[in-house]
Design a protein around this motif. Structure first.
Motif, PDB file in Angstrom:
ATOM      1  N   GLU A  38       0.826  -1.271   0.073  1.00  0.00           N
ATOM      2  CA  GLU A  38       0.017  -0.007   0.111  1.00  0.00           C
ATOM      3  C   GLU A  38       0.867   1.228  -0.038  1.00  0.00           C
ATOM      4  OE1 GLU A  38      -3.835   1.824  -0.149  1.00  0.00           O
ATOM      5  OE2 GLU A  38      -3.264  -0.368  -0.284  1.00  0.00           O
ATOM      6  N   TRP A  39       1.875   1.399   0.858  1.00  0.00           N
ATOM      7  CA  TRP A  39       3.053   2.378   1.001  1.00  0.00           C
ATOM      8  C   TRP A  39       3.702   2.559  -0.249  1.00  0.00           C
ATOM      9  CZ3 TRP A  39       8.451   3.082   1.344  1.00  0.00           C
ATOM     10  CH2 TRP A  39       8.817   4.315   1.728  1.00  0.00           C
TER      11      TRP A  39
ATOM     12  N   LYS B   2       1.593   4.061  -3.488  1.00  0.00           N
ATOM     13  CA  LYS B   2       1.288   5.379  -3.430  1.00  0.00           C
ATOM     14  C   LYS B   2       2.513   6.169  -3.961  1.00  0.00           C
ATOM     15  CE  LYS B   2      -3.033   4.682  -1.951  1.00  0.00           C
ATOM     16  NZ  LYS B   2      -3.134   3.167  -2.063  1.00  0.00           N
TER      17      LYS B   2
ATOM     18  N   GLU C 220       2.282   0.257  -8.821  1.00  0.00           N
ATOM     19  CA  GLU C 220       1.731  -0.468  -7.717  1.00  0.00           C
ATOM     20  C   GLU C 220       1.859  -2.011  -8.233  1.00  0.00           C
ATOM     21  OE1 GLU C 220      -2.478  -0.276  -5.575  1.00  0.00           O
ATOM     22  OE2 GLU C 220      -2.743  -0.973  -7.377  1.00  0.00           O
TER      23      GLU C 220
ATOM     24  N   ARG D 243     -12.751   6.456  -4.880  1.00  0.00           N
ATOM     25  CA  ARG D 243     -12.008   7.078  -3.867  1.00  0.00           C
ATOM     26  C   ARG D 243     -12.012   8.473  -3.790  1.00  0.00           C
ATOM     27  NH1 ARG D 243      -6.490   4.508  -5.269  1.00  0.00           N
ATOM     28  NH2 ARG D 243      -5.906   5.677  -3.270  1.00  0.00           N
TER      29      ARG D 243
ATOM     30  N   ARG E 262     -13.268  10.939  -0.778  1.00  0.00           N
ATOM     31  CA  ARG E 262     -12.473  11.929  -0.073  1.00  0.00           C
ATOM     32  C   ARG E 262     -13.233  13.104  -0.022  1.00  0.00           C
ATOM     33  NH1 ARG E 262      -8.004   9.738  -3.148  1.00  0.00           N
ATOM     34  NH2 ARG E 262      -6.307   8.823  -1.919  1.00  0.00           N
TER      35      ARG E 262
ATOM     36  N   ARG F  24     -11.616   9.294   5.657  1.00  0.00           N
ATOM     37  CA  ARG F  24      -9.942   9.133   5.720  1.00  0.00           C
ATOM     38  C   ARG F  24      -9.833   8.062   4.892  1.00  0.00           C
ATOM     39  NH1 ARG F  24      -8.110   9.877  11.870  1.00  0.00           N
ATOM     40  NH2 ARG F  24      -6.239   9.847  10.721  1.00  0.00           N
TER      41      ARG F  24
ATOM     42  N   GLN G 150      -7.144   7.107   3.098  1.00  0.00           N
ATOM     43  CA  GLN G 150      -5.990   6.103   3.046  1.00  0.00           C
ATOM     44  C   GLN G 150      -5.842   5.306   4.499  1.00  0.00           C
ATOM     45  OE1 GLN G 150      -2.408   8.691   3.295  1.00  0.00           O
ATOM     46  NE2 GLN G 150      -1.204   6.837   2.526  1.00  0.00           N
TER      47      GLN G 150
ATOM     48  N   GLU H  64      -8.060   2.271   3.638  1.00  0.00           N
ATOM     49  CA  GLU H  64      -7.428   1.292   2.742  1.00  0.00           C
ATOM     50  C   GLU H  64      -6.551   0.430   3.696  1.00  0.00           C
ATOM     51  OE1 GLU H  64      -7.441   3.433  -1.451  1.00  0.00           O
ATOM     52  OE2 GLU H  64      -6.029   4.092  -0.230  1.00  0.00           O
ATOM     53  N   TYR H  65      -5.608   1.086   4.397  1.00  0.00           N
ATOM     54  CA  TYR H  65      -4.849   0.374   5.386  1.00  0.00           C
ATOM     55  C   TYR H  65      -5.383  -0.888   5.940  1.00  0.00           C
ATOM     56  CZ  TYR H  65      -0.359   2.845   4.219  1.00  0.00           C
ATOM     57  OH  TYR H  65       0.681   3.258   3.541  1.00  0.00           O
TER      58      TYR H  65
END
Length: 276
Positions: A77-78, A81, A87, A160, A164, A169, A171, A174-175
């Motif tokens: 995920e990190w 982005k 990805e 997404r 927003r 939130r 992000q 998603e985490y």
């Protein structure tokens, strides 16, 4: 089917299938909607690294696999982005890393080399009460999470940017969802194994999508279809003495093919009827 329910290992398998169907139905619907199938495949194979580390360090393999898979999901995920890495490249890195680490540490583990097929292809007939407790806890957490955050999850799954704009939130959500994907994958490893677990997260959802376009409808249908696939695969495995994981996936594909053919025939019949 009733005559085989007298065996304890079959009872465990039936109960485990129920909880796994719930977890995979919830998480799998998000995966298919967000088109995260490739990410899920990467996390599935990355968890193999945790299994190898667990065997080498002498800790429960599923525990180390869960930690490794969750950290890998955060890493994907990190990295995904960041502008300097695509990805799919991030997924490939953790996919390859997990498999390499798993194989290395499995063969470095003291004593006899473990049976790789048990982790690669799984065996639902060997799940224990501890596995059932793990599946039950993950299923309960997923049900509670999806009920509490149903609308934000739907927004993130479909759009997404709109999410927003609604102050969600994205992000953080998603985490959290990536963490649940990783935990669900690990919880299902004993059932169908690393190679086949991705099918349990996608095929029932694809079948459900033939009959429903609503997020909630797909979840409910995929849970029912997934459980039916597990029961059918268990029965086929028991009667023909073949691997249970492969049997479950085979039955799920047969159900998808029959539903797809049935829907096509129904649509064709309605069109001919309207013409006449």
């Amino acid at each position: 089917m009733m005559d085989i329910l007298q065996y304890t290992f079959i009872q465990h398998a039936v109960i485990g299938s129920f909880f796994a169907s719930i977890a995979c139905g919830l998480v799998g619907t998000y995966i298919v909607t967000r088109r995260l199938v490739f990410i899920s495949g990467g996390l599935t194979h990355a968890s193999f690294g945790g299994i190898g580390l667990g065997l080498y360090l002498g800790v429960p393999p599923l525990l180390s696999a869960a930690v490794f898979a969750v950290l890998s999901s955060f890493g994907v995920e990190w990295l995904g982005k960041r502008k300097e890495m695509r990805e799919d490249s991030a997924i490939a890195v953790f996919w390859a890393l997990g498999m390499a680490v798993g194989v290395i540490f499995m063969f470095l583990s003291p004593g006899f080399a473990p049976d790789l097929s048990a982790y690669l292809f799984g065996n639902i007939l060997t799940i224990t009460r501890g596995d059932l407790l793990l599946l039950c806890c993950i299923s309960a957490m997923l049900v509670a999470f999806f009920l509490l955050f149903r609308r934000p999850i739907v927004y993130v799954a479909f759009d997404r940017e709109f999410a927003r704009s609604q102050g969600i939130r994205v992000q953080l959500l998603e985490y959290v969802l990536m963490m649940f994907i990783a935990l669900t994958i690990v919880a299902c490893l004993r059932m169908v194994g690393i190679v086949l677990v991705i099918s349990l997260l996608t095929i029932p959802q694809m079948t459900a999508n033939l009959f429903s376009q609503r997020f909630g409808g797909i979840i409910l249908l995929s849970i029912a279809i997934g459980y039916l696939s597990c029961l059918g695969g268990l029965y086929l495995s028991f009667r023909m003495n073949i691997p249970s994981g492969a049997s479950i996936i085979f039955i799920s594909i047969i159900i998808y093919a029959l539903c797809k053919a049935g829907k096509s025939l129904w649509i064709g019949w309605k069109q001919r009827k309207n013409i006449i």
